[in-house]
Motif scaffolding. Structure first.
Motif, short mmCIF file in Angstrom:
data_model
loop_
_atom_site.label_atom_id
_atom_site.label_comp_id
_atom_site.label_asym_id
_atom_site.label_seq_id
_atom_site.Cartn_x
_atom_site.Cartn_y
_atom_site.Cartn_z
N UNK A 196 -4.94 -4.02 9.63
CA UNK A 196 -5.26 -2.61 9.40
C UNK A 196 -4.29 -1.68 10.10
N UNK A 197 -3.97 -1.96 11.35
CA UNK A 197 -3.05 -1.09 12.08
C UNK A 197 -1.64 -1.24 11.52
N UNK A 198 -1.29 -2.44 11.04
CA UNK A 198 0.03 -2.64 10.43
C UNK A 198 0.18 -1.76 9.19
N UNK A 199 -0.85 -1.74 8.33
CA UNK A 199 -0.81 -0.90 7.14
C UNK A 199 -0.84 0.58 7.50
N UNK A 200 -1.70 0.95 8.44
CA UNK A 200 -1.82 2.35 8.84
C UNK A 200 -0.51 2.89 9.40
N UNK A 201 0.15 2.11 10.24
CA UNK A 201 1.43 2.56 10.82
C UNK A 201 2.50 2.68 9.74
N UNK A 202 2.50 1.72 8.81
CA UNK A 202 3.48 1.77 7.72
C UNK A 202 3.29 3.04 6.88
N UNK A 203 2.04 3.34 6.51
CA UNK A 203 1.77 4.52 5.69
C UNK A 203 2.12 5.81 6.44
N UNK A 204 1.84 5.84 7.73
CA UNK A 204 2.15 7.02 8.52
C UNK A 204 3.66 7.28 8.55
N UNK A 205 4.43 6.23 8.81
CA UNK A 205 5.89 6.37 8.83
C UNK A 205 6.44 6.67 7.44
N UNK A 206 5.87 6.02 6.44
CA UNK A 206 6.34 6.21 5.07
C UNK A 206 6.25 7.67 4.65
N UNK A 207 5.11 8.30 4.91
CA UNK A 207 4.91 9.68 4.49
C UNK A 207 5.61 10.67 5.40
N UNK A 208 5.80 10.32 6.66
CA UNK A 208 6.44 11.24 7.60
C UNK A 208 7.95 11.27 7.43
N UNK A 209 8.53 10.17 6.93
CA UNK A 209 9.99 10.06 6.86
C UNK A 209 10.48 9.92 5.43
N UNK A 210 9.75 10.46 4.48
CA UNK A 210 10.09 10.28 3.06
C UNK A 210 11.46 10.84 2.71
N UNK A 211 11.91 11.86 3.44
CA UNK A 211 13.20 12.48 3.11
C UNK A 211 14.37 11.54 3.37
N UNK A 212 14.16 10.50 4.15
CA UNK A 212 15.27 9.60 4.49
C UNK A 212 15.45 8.47 3.49
N UNK A 213 14.55 8.39 2.47
CA UNK A 213 14.65 7.30 1.51
C UNK A 213 15.43 7.73 0.27
N UNK A 214 16.03 6.76 -0.40
CA UNK A 214 16.78 7.00 -1.62
C UNK A 214 15.93 6.66 -2.84
N UNK B 106 15.04 3.12 -3.37
CA UNK B 106 14.09 2.51 -2.44
C UNK B 106 12.66 2.55 -2.96
N UNK B 107 12.38 3.38 -3.96
CA UNK B 107 11.00 3.66 -4.36
C UNK B 107 10.24 2.40 -4.75
N UNK B 108 10.78 1.61 -5.68
CA UNK B 108 10.06 0.42 -6.15
C UNK B 108 9.93 -0.60 -5.04
N UNK B 109 10.94 -0.71 -4.18
CA UNK B 109 10.84 -1.67 -3.08
C UNK B 109 9.72 -1.27 -2.12
N UNK B 110 9.66 0.02 -1.80
CA UNK B 110 8.60 0.49 -0.91
C UNK B 110 7.23 0.34 -1.56
N UNK B 111 7.16 0.54 -2.88
CA UNK B 111 5.90 0.32 -3.58
C UNK B 111 5.46 -1.13 -3.49
N UNK B 112 6.40 -2.06 -3.63
CA UNK B 112 6.07 -3.49 -3.53
C UNK B 112 5.59 -3.84 -2.13
N UNK B 113 6.24 -3.27 -1.10
CA UNK B 113 5.80 -3.52 0.27
C UNK B 113 4.40 -2.98 0.49
N UNK B 114 4.13 -1.80 -0.04
CA UNK B 114 2.80 -1.19 0.11
C UNK B 114 1.73 -2.07 -0.50
N UNK B 115 1.98 -2.58 -1.72
CA UNK B 115 1.01 -3.45 -2.38
C UNK B 115 0.81 -4.73 -1.59
N UNK B 116 1.90 -5.31 -1.08
CA UNK B 116 1.78 -6.56 -0.32
C UNK B 116 0.92 -6.36 0.93
#
Length: 323
Positions: A160-178, A181-191
């Motif tokens: 739970x904390x692993x997913x929560x930390x990932x989502x927090x960083x994902x939304x806070x640092x979205x400007x740094x992604x290309x 990266x979108x589909x790769x990050x989507x696959x990581x989120x689903x996993x």
């Protein structure tokens, strides 16, 4: 990366709540939404498009929402919604169950069932992150996750904390992604979401009764070893201390064979690389080899059969031109 942002400061007071409500319903599913602060609604909403996965970060005053049977009959995208409460609390009635969520909790819901929620907070606003994805995208037997609807998961320990930390960083640092990266990050989120759900299914039922956790572990192992051309069903079975028959049974429950599933994952990886601007100069045969297709002719044949065109044409159509 596709990103939509709502800025209340740029709108007249009378337009803020209707515009925010429309954007929230468009990014989630139609709901009846109201707030006691609708006359002076100060809220933010950011929606990240990660292929088939959508991640929304909202910060808003307390509000009420209701997805009614009538709205479900009108339109049901058949999505799961995994909600992480960052700040504030919420009460929900869903799948004939009542639940209370506090800061740090996660909850799974379905757009196919009525959902009534009421947000509350001791602060100025409530902060939540929602992950929406097609129910068919979850690598678990169809409907298995329904047993976990509205059961609270802690976002402060374990997976739970692993997913929560990932989502927090994902939304806070979205400007740094290309964009690539979108589909790769989507696959990581689903996993990560699947791992969390399978863990709780595995915790509450005998392992032999529900093989969801085993399927998730196998999928993760395969994805980590896709680039190995020697990856075989026998190797996968041995790594998980199961028989070949059990391995084939896991994939049969999902309507696939082991070999076909591996091939499709490799094709998906190669397809993403073909349209990645950073790899535009890399030869197609090198991309194919890197994804476990040592024979260029075999790769071209299976790619054309799957996507309706040879890889060279797909690369030409899908790679953004630089100006």
């Amino acid at each position: 990366m596709a990103e939509s942002v709502f800025c209340w400061e740029e709108l007249p007071e009378a337009d803020r709540f209707p515009c925010w409500r429309d954007m929230a319903c468009d990014s989630h599913a139609p709901n009846e939404v109201d707030s006691e602060q609708a006359d002076d609604f100060r809220a933010s909403l950011r929606v990240l498009g990660l292929g088939s996965v959508s991640v929304s970060a909202l910060d808003c005053p307390p509000l009420r929402s209701n997805r009614t049977p009538r709205l479900i009959r009108q339109s049901d995208p058949e999505l799961y919604n995994l909600t992480f409460t960052q700040r504030g609390s919420a009460g929900a009635v869903h799948a004939d169950r009542e639940i209370r969520l506090g800061a740090g909790d996660l909850m799974l819901s379905s757009t196919s069932l009525p959902l009534r929620t009421r947000m509350a907070t001791d602060h100025a606003s409530v902060a939540m992150i929602d992950v929406l994805f097609p129910q068919t995208l979850l690598p678990l037997p169809r409907g298995a996750a329904d047993r976990l609807l509205t059961l609270p998961f802690s976002g402060q320990t374990g997976l739970g904390v692993l997913l929560a930390q990932f989502l927090t960083r994902l939304t806070a640092e979205s400007a740094s992604y290309r964009p690539a990266d979108a589909e790769r990050l989507g696959a990581v989120t689903i996993d990560l979401a699947a791992a969390l759900l399978a863990h709780h299914l595995d915790d509450t039922t005998p392992p032999e009764a529900h093989p969801e956790a085993l399927a998730t572990r196998i999928h993760s192992f395969v994805r980590q070893n896709l680039r190995d051309p020697e990856l075989t069903p026998r190797q996968i079975a041995a790594a998980h201390h199961i028989s070949l028959r059990t391995l084939h049974r896991v994939f049969q429950r999902q309507g696939a064979t082991v070999t076909a599933w591996i091939r499709q994952q490799r094709l998906d990886g190669a397809r993403r690389d073909l349209t990645n601007p950073a790899l535009a100069a890399r030869p197609i045969h090198a991309i194919a080899t890197a994804w476990g297709f040592p024979r260029a002719a075999d790769f071209t044949h299976v790619f054309r059969a799957t996507y309706g065109m040879p890889p060279s044409e797909y690369r030409h159509l899908g790679t953004p031109r630089r100006t």
